[in-house]
Design a protein around this motif. Structure first.
Motif, PDB file in Angstrom:
ATOM      1  N   GLU A 206       0.825  -1.210   0.000  1.00 39.36           N
ATOM      2  CA  GLU A 206       0.000   0.000   0.000  1.00 39.36           C
ATOM      3  C   GLU A 206       0.857   1.257   0.000  1.00 39.36           C
ATOM      4  O   GLU A 206       0.433   2.310  -0.499  1.00 39.36           O
ATOM      5  N   LYS A 239      -5.524  -0.199  -1.460  1.00 43.47           N
ATOM      6  CA  LYS A 239      -5.135   1.189  -1.195  1.00 43.47           C
ATOM      7  C   LYS A 239      -3.772   1.451  -1.829  1.00 43.47           C
ATOM      8  O   LYS A 239      -2.948   0.550  -1.958  1.00 43.47           O
ATOM      9  N   SER A 279     -12.665   5.270   4.338  1.00 43.56           N
ATOM     10  CA  SER A 279     -12.192   6.606   3.999  1.00 43.56           C
ATOM     11  C   SER A 279     -10.728   6.531   3.631  1.00 43.56           C
ATOM     12  O   SER A 279     -10.062   5.520   3.851  1.00 43.56           O
ATOM     13  N   SER A 280     -10.219   7.602   3.061  1.00 46.60           N
ATOM     14  CA  SER A 280      -8.802   7.720   2.746  1.00 46.60           C
ATOM     15  C   SER A 280      -8.147   8.628   3.779  1.00 46.60           C
ATOM     16  O   SER A 280      -8.833   9.238   4.607  1.00 46.60           O
ATOM     17  N   VAL A 300      -5.056   6.343  -0.412  1.00 48.58           N
ATOM     18  CA  VAL A 300      -6.371   6.420  -1.048  1.00 48.58           C
ATOM     19  C   VAL A 300      -6.948   5.026  -1.259  1.00 48.58           C
ATOM     20  O   VAL A 300      -6.245   4.122  -1.744  1.00 48.58           O
ATOM     21  N   ARG A 301      -8.209   4.853  -0.925  1.00 50.22           N
ATOM     22  CA  ARG A 301      -8.916   3.618  -1.256  1.00 50.22           C
ATOM     23  C   ARG A 301      -9.184   3.611  -2.759  1.00 50.22           C
ATOM     24  O   ARG A 301      -9.845   4.508  -3.282  1.00 50.22           O
TER      25      ARG A 301
END
Length: 346
Positions: A206, A239, A279-280, A300-301
């Motif tokens: 990620e 992510k 959420s991010s 960020v997702r």
């Protein structure tokens, strides 16, 4: 989502030198220093420190064998200090570990690389990606005290310089401040240090360590390998750390939550729209007065990267700011047959 045209003015392409702030340096020397460093352990599949390893610019007169210098972010965190972590595994190894942060400064240089670098990539169905090094030479360079910064094309190189001195190539580069380097790596989508890669919390893939050449999925057994390799082969990367444009004219604090939202509608079909999950998280940011807003990095997702989803950073004072992620120019395009539909995964 390529970089917005209005932000391209922030890319500094002239030959530039800038100091890298908040870095510490450890020296590892001795007849078994190479074997010791090569056998270091990870921890539970999460990142403890992101480090840079140099051959010492100067030979050690007090130690037999090689001397290596480890550059890292010393900000206190949940993780044990790097010094104590290394000493934990010394046992009977013939190595000596010292803090030499008062002897060295860290500098970055970029903008003089010449032709644009092209790379080949290996993709996994999970979304993990690795650079393919075709050259027979060590990709990070062999010059003592200097490494080629291959985390992303255009990053240049980093070097260790005696405390208080300027690099030897200062006459051919424009000297800039520490914020210039922060902006440089944000624009290239490169996370670094404890703000972006949070110790004991960040996952390697990620955090883009796969794409930056910092992961070896074939190294062998080590603590934490199972989680990382399982994600690579059978999981899905949900992510990524991406550069973002923020409507706020000032930089925002790290770990500000970024919430997704769909446009309001009275259409009955909206009732069937799945609820947006999670959420991010905003990481490093810096104000860009020239454009009246700011840029940064965010975890960020990937399922939120849809044209119909708006991302908003919310501050405690009930103010909110529009957040627009983009993929850095160098980021490779994933082959269509290797793409997971994240919205269909449980």
């Amino acid at each position: 989502m390529p970089i917005p045209p209005s932000l391209r003015t922030l890319l500094r392409t002239i030959p530039t030198l800038a100091p890298v702030s908040n870095r510490a340096v450890l020296s590892v020397s001795g007849s078994q220093a190479s074997e010791f460093l090569n056998g270091l352990l990870g921890c539970s599949g999460r990142v403890l420190y992101d480090t840079f390893l140099y051959n010492s610019p100067t030979p050690s007169l007090s130690s037999t064998g090689p001397t290596y210098l480890i550059e890292y972010d010393p900000t206190p965190s949940e993780a044990p200090t790097l010094m104590s972590l290394l000493k934990r595994y010394v046992l009977r190894s013939k190595v000596r570990i010292r803090d030499v942060s008062e002897e060295w400064d860290v500098w970055a240089a970029w903008g003089s690389e010449g032709a644009k670098e092209t790379r080949e990539w290996n993709w996994a169905r999970s979304g993990a990606v690795e650079p393919v090094w075709r050259t027979g030479e060590w990709p990070w360079g062999t010059e003592n005290g200097t490494i080629l910064d291959r985390r992303a094309p255009g990053m240049g190189k980093r070097m260790l310089v005696r405390k208080g001195e300027t690099p030897a190539n200062a006459s051919t580069h424009e000297l800039a401040g520490k914020d210039a380097y922060l902006l440089h790596r944000i624009m290239h989508g490169v996370p670094e240090g404890s703000v972006d890669i949070q110790p004991m919390h960040a996952f390697p893939i990620e955090s883009n360590l796969d794409a930056m050449g910092g992961l070896d999925f074939r190294k062998g057994c080590y603590v934490g390998q199972e989680l990382t390799v399982r994600t690579y082969h059978t999981g899905a990367v949900r992510k990524r750390i991406l550069p973002v444009h923020i409507s706020s004219p000032a930089s925002l604090p790290p770990y500000t939550s970024i919430k997704p939202s769909l446009p309001s509608t009275t259409n009955s079909a909206a009732i069937k729209t799945p609820r947006l999950r999670g959420s991010s998280t905003l990481l490093s940011t810096i104000a860009a007065p020239g454009i009246g807003s700011s840029v940064g990095l965010a975890l960020v997702r990937l399922e939120h990267l849809r044209p119909d989803i708006a991302l908003v950073a919310e501050e405690k004072e009930e103010r909110s700011w529009k957040v627009e992620p983009w993929w850095a120019d160098w980021w490779p395009e994933q082959p269509p047959d290797e793409v997971h539909d994240l919205n269909s995964l449980a």
